[in-house]
Scaffold this motif. Structure first.
Motif, mmCIF file in Angstrom:
data_model
loop_
_atom_site.group_PDB
_atom_site.id
_atom_site.type_symbol
_atom_site.label_atom_id
_atom_site.label_comp_id
_atom_site.label_asym_id
_atom_site.label_seq_id
_atom_site.Cartn_x
_atom_site.Cartn_y
_atom_site.Cartn_z
ATOM 1 N N TYR A 130 0.820 -1.206 0.000
ATOM 2 C CA TYR A 130 0.000 0.000 0.000
ATOM 3 C C TYR A 130 0.862 1.268 0.000
ATOM 4 O O TYR A 130 0.384 2.353 0.321
ATOM 5 N N GLY A 131 2.135 1.108 -0.348
ATOM 6 C CA GLY A 131 3.021 2.252 -0.432
ATOM 7 C C GLY A 131 3.468 2.789 0.903
ATOM 8 O O GLY A 131 3.967 3.915 1.000
ATOM 9 N N GLN A 132 3.300 1.982 1.936
ATOM 10 C CA GLN A 132 3.657 2.434 3.278
ATOM 11 C C GLN A 132 5.080 2.003 3.596
ATOM 12 O O GLN A 132 5.409 0.818 3.583
ATOM 13 N N LYS A 133 5.939 2.959 3.875
ATOM 14 C CA LYS A 133 7.317 2.646 4.225
ATOM 15 C C LYS A 133 7.382 2.162 5.671
ATOM 16 O O LYS A 133 6.543 2.536 6.489
ATOM 17 N N PRO A 134 8.372 1.320 5.981
ATOM 18 C CA PRO A 134 8.506 0.853 7.370
ATOM 19 C C PRO A 134 8.594 2.023 8.333
ATOM 20 O O PRO A 134 9.328 2.989 8.102
ATOM 21 N N GLY A 135 7.814 1.959 9.396
ATOM 22 C CA GLY A 135 7.802 3.049 10.365
ATOM 23 C C GLY A 135 9.098 3.118 11.155
ATOM 24 O O GLY A 135 9.861 2.157 11.239
ATOM 25 N N LEU A 136 9.341 4.280 11.713
ATOM 26 C CA LEU A 136 10.521 4.461 12.548
ATOM 27 C C LEU A 136 10.250 3.850 13.914
ATOM 28 O O LEU A 136 9.418 4.341 14.677
ATOM 29 N N VAL A 137 10.930 2.750 14.201
ATOM 30 C CA VAL A 137 10.759 2.050 15.469
ATOM 31 C C VAL A 137 11.954 2.368 16.356
ATOM 32 O O VAL A 137 13.108 2.245 15.934
ATOM 33 N N GLU A 138 11.666 2.795 17.559
ATOM 34 C CA GLU A 138 12.737 3.161 18.484
ATOM 35 C C GLU A 138 13.636 1.961 18.754
ATOM 36 O O GLU A 138 13.174 0.871 19.094
ATOM 37 N N ASP A 279 -1.614 3.120 9.586
ATOM 38 C CA ASP A 279 -1.338 4.324 8.811
ATOM 39 C C ASP A 279 -2.621 4.747 8.100
ATOM 40 O O ASP A 279 -3.549 3.949 7.941
ATOM 41 N N THR A 280 -2.671 5.993 7.660
ATOM 42 C CA THR A 280 -3.873 6.482 6.977
ATOM 43 C C THR A 280 -4.185 5.678 5.723
ATOM 44 O O THR A 280 -5.336 5.616 5.291
ATOM 45 N N ARG A 281 -3.161 5.040 5.135
ATOM 46 C CA ARG A 281 -3.393 4.234 3.937
ATOM 47 C C ARG A 281 -3.962 2.861 4.261
ATOM 48 O O ARG A 281 -4.449 2.166 3.376
ATOM 49 N N PRO A 292 -11.277 -2.620 4.890
ATOM 50 C CA PRO A 292 -11.600 -3.989 4.463
ATOM 51 C C PRO A 292 -10.625 -4.525 3.413
ATOM 52 O O PRO A 292 -10.216 -5.688 3.480
ATOM 53 N N ALA A 293 -10.240 -3.682 2.441
ATOM 54 C CA ALA A 293 -9.321 -4.143 1.392
ATOM 55 C C ALA A 293 -7.965 -4.520 1.985
ATOM 56 O O ALA A 293 -7.338 -5.506 1.566
ATOM 57 N N TYR A 294 -7.503 -3.735 2.959
ATOM 58 C CA TYR A 294 -6.220 -4.039 3.603
ATOM 59 C C TYR A 294 -6.314 -5.366 4.347
ATOM 60 O O TYR A 294 -5.393 -6.193 4.281
ATOM 61 N N LEU A 295 -7.426 -5.581 5.048
ATOM 62 C CA LEU A 295 -7.568 -6.827 5.801
ATOM 63 C C LEU A 295 -7.618 -8.027 4.862
ATOM 64 O O LEU A 295 -7.037 -9.084 5.158
ATOM 65 N N VAL A 296 -8.285 -7.882 3.718
ATOM 66 C CA VAL A 296 -8.327 -8.982 2.747
ATOM 67 C C VAL A 296 -6.910 -9.293 2.251
ATOM 68 O O VAL A 296 -6.525 -10.463 2.120
ATOM 69 N N SER A 297 -6.122 -8.258 1.988
ATOM 70 C CA SER A 297 -4.732 -8.476 1.562
ATOM 71 C C SER A 297 -3.935 -9.172 2.659
ATOM 72 O O SER A 297 -3.118 -10.064 2.386
ATOM 73 N N HIS A 298 -4.166 -8.761 3.891
ATOM 74 C CA HIS A 298 -3.479 -9.375 5.036
ATOM 75 C C HIS A 298 -3.870 -10.851 5.152
ATOM 76 O O HIS A 298 -3.015 -11.721 5.377
ATOM 77 N N ILE A 299 -5.154 -11.136 4.973
ATOM 78 C CA ILE A 299 -5.626 -12.522 5.047
ATOM 79 C C ILE A 299 -4.985 -13.365 3.945
ATOM 80 O O ILE A 299 -4.558 -14.502 4.184
ATOM 81 N N GLN A 300 -4.903 -12.817 2.729
ATOM 82 C CA GLN A 300 -4.296 -13.576 1.635
ATOM 83 C C GLN A 300 -2.828 -13.872 1.923
ATOM 84 O O GLN A 300 -2.335 -14.974 1.654
ATOM 85 N N ASP A 301 -2.123 -12.906 2.482
ATOM 86 C CA ASP A 301 -0.718 -13.122 2.838
ATOM 87 C C ASP A 301 -0.594 -14.217 3.895
ATOM 88 O O ASP A 301 0.287 -15.081 3.809
ATOM 89 N N LEU A 302 -1.486 -14.198 4.882
ATOM 90 C CA LEU A 302 -1.459 -15.230 5.917
ATOM 91 C C LEU A 302 -1.805 -16.598 5.338
ATOM 92 O O LEU A 302 -1.229 -17.619 5.736
ATOM 93 N N LEU A 303 -2.742 -16.631 4.393
ATOM 94 C CA LEU A 303 -3.086 -17.900 3.749
ATOM 95 C C LEU A 303 -1.891 -18.468 2.986
ATOM 96 O O LEU A 303 -1.660 -19.684 2.986
ATOM 97 N N ASN A 304 -1.128 -17.594 2.343
ATOM 98 C CA ASN A 304 0.068 -18.052 1.632
ATOM 99 C C ASN A 304 1.057 -18.701 2.602
ATOM 100 O O ASN A 304 1.665 -19.730 2.286
ATOM 101 N N GLU A 305 1.221 -18.085 3.779
ATOM 102 C CA GLU A 305 2.131 -18.648 4.778
ATOM 103 C C GLU A 305 1.560 -19.929 5.381
ATOM 104 O O GLU A 305 2.302 -20.858 5.698
ATOM 105 N N THR A 306 0.243 -19.976 5.536
ATOM 106 C CA THR A 306 -0.393 -21.183 6.059
ATOM 107 C C THR A 306 -0.136 -22.367 5.140
ATOM 108 O O THR A 306 0.097 -23.493 5.596
#
Length: 438
Positions: A130-138, A279-281, A292-306
């Motif tokens: 979704y074009g989101q760069k990794p956040g700055l983690v302390e 993130d806002t995206r 909802p679209a982000y969650l569907v993408s997340h689910i598909q990624d998890l299914l691939n790992e499953t």
């Protein structure tokens, strides 16, 4: 007791079968693996590998046996003699003698940490789409900070001296009152309680920390007298992470404290990564849940790992129901209540869980590494909180309550995310009812 987990156990001694039997009574389903065990006939996810070691060679043999039997990434816990110490090859080490309750507690702690780290990696990958760069983690590179609670005894001086050798900071609280003041003022990587002669006070502090959401995951170690198995089991049941008997030398004391502080920091980092994906995206600003679209993408990624046996997960579909008749609120109040429910839902789920609103009154949540019993527990908790909450209507004197219909959904081999979501939403038509006790 905790959720059921499937665990691999390796050992060459006769004690390994007795250990597996005891762990089984603690909801840990053990599969004994030998050096000559053939590969498993069917795919299965194993949460943790446990090696009951007699010597260093057993650890290497156990790791090879696990990978041959069921290849994959999993935490490794070693239960071994004094001669064996922590190495980079294992995630945690427990010195013998160790009770089954202590081993079970470490298994569950390692599994929870492993879960967060896996989901943090997966969600970061999805966010990148979704074009989101990794956040700055302390970065967690500052010296560890440990809170000591108890008398200014020789064991306190030994603890302070050995941790000072690695630049770790030790703050002392010589009473339970000052201890809680410190705990509420700042974050600690671990808490060491001097339970010698004051076991009840130490147990009270540990139990209180486990009832506090902010302190729940802070490791608690007990400096103890020699304790009997019954007292040790009570300590771990009250949330203690490790027991440090008088015979523990300074080097081992330091390593056992630092092992738990490192795990605490890894958990903080994984949580920060998961939070940075919000993130806002990826978020629905109105509800604070994911799109909802982000969650569907997340689910598909998890299914691939499953499909590669790297993880497993379940879904839960939730529908909010308005009261009927004269108590039914107007549309504006109903929408406001649903948004409040969305905010409640987010805070009732774990950091590694994810939820989205798919229709006005329908929500879907993804629960990684959660079995059917765990799903039912989540559903009942959400329903109970919703039904105990008074939502404001157009008449301030006549608040109303939402009831919640829940339907747990298991994944199926070869199913796509779109098909899984469609099946989950359809399951609300004929759900297995969840009864909330308000």
């Amino acid at each position: 007791m905790g959720r059921e987990l499937d665990v691999l156990v390796f050992g060459l001694s006769d004690r390994v079968e007795a250990l597996a039997e005891k762990l089984g009574r603690l909801a840990l389903n053990c599969r004994l693996v030998r050096a000559d065990s053939p590969p498993a006939r069917r795919h299965h996810y194993w949460a943790v590998g446990v090696v009951l070691a007699e010597c260093d060679r057993d650890v290497e043999d156990g790791m090879k046996a696990f990978q041959r039997f069921a290849p994959g990434e999993r935490p490794l816990l070693v239960v071994g003699p004094d001669s064996y110490g922590p190495t980079d090859l294992v995630d945690a080490w427990i010195r013998e003698p160790a009770s089954a309750v202590q081993i079970a507690a470490r298994i569950r702690a390692l599994f929870r940490l492993h879960t967060m780290e896996i989901i943090a990696r997966r969600r970061t990958e999805v966010s990148a789409l979704y074009g989101q760069k990794p956040g700055l983690v302390e970065r967690q590179d500052q010296p560890p900070c440990v809170l000591y609670v108890g008398d200014a005894s020789p064991r306190f001086m030994a603890l302070q001296h050995t941790l000072a050798s690695v630049d770790a900071e030790v703050i002392a609280a010589f009473s339970s009152y000052s201890a809680f003041d410190y705990l509420h003022e700042r974050a600690f990587d671990a808490v060491v309680l001097n339970a010698a002669g004051k076991r009840d006070i130490a147990f009270t502090i540990s139990s209180a920390m486990r009832r506090n959401a902010r302190l729940y995951h802070t490791p608690v170690l007990l400096l103890t007298d020699d304790v009997d198995p019954g007292a040790a089991e009570e300590a771990f049941a009250r949330g203690v992470s490790d027991l440090l008997p008088p015979r523990t030398d300074d080097d081992e004391l330091r390593e056992r404290v630092l092992t738990l502080t490192a795990e605490r920091r890894r958990r903080r980092e994984a949580k920060a990564i998961l939070e940075s994906c919000r993130d806002t995206r990826s978020l629905d600003i109105e509800t604070g849940l994911f799109h909802p679209a982000y969650l569907v993408s997340h689910i598909q990624d998890l299914l691939n790992e499953t499909g590669r046996d790297q993880l497993h997960f379940s879904l839960i579909a939730l529908q909010t129901l308005l009261p009927e008749g004269s108590e039914r609120p107007d549309d504006v109040s109903a929408e406001k209540a649903r948004r409040q429910f969305a905010a409640m839902l987010r805070h009732l789920l774990r950091t590694e869980d994810a939820a989205a609103r798919f229709e006005d009154d329908v929500f879907l949540a993804v629960l990684p590494f959660t079995d059917p019993a765990g799903i039912d527990c989540v559903a009942a908790r959400v329903a109970a909180i919703a039904e105990c909450t008074a939502f404001e209507s157009d008449d301030p004197l006549r608040p109303f309550r939402l009831s919640v219909r829940a339907a747990p959904v298991q994944t199926r081999p070869g199913e796509t995310a779109d098909a899984l979501v469609e099946r989950a939403l359809a399951s609300l038509v004929r759900p297995r009812p969840i009864i909330a006790s308000a």
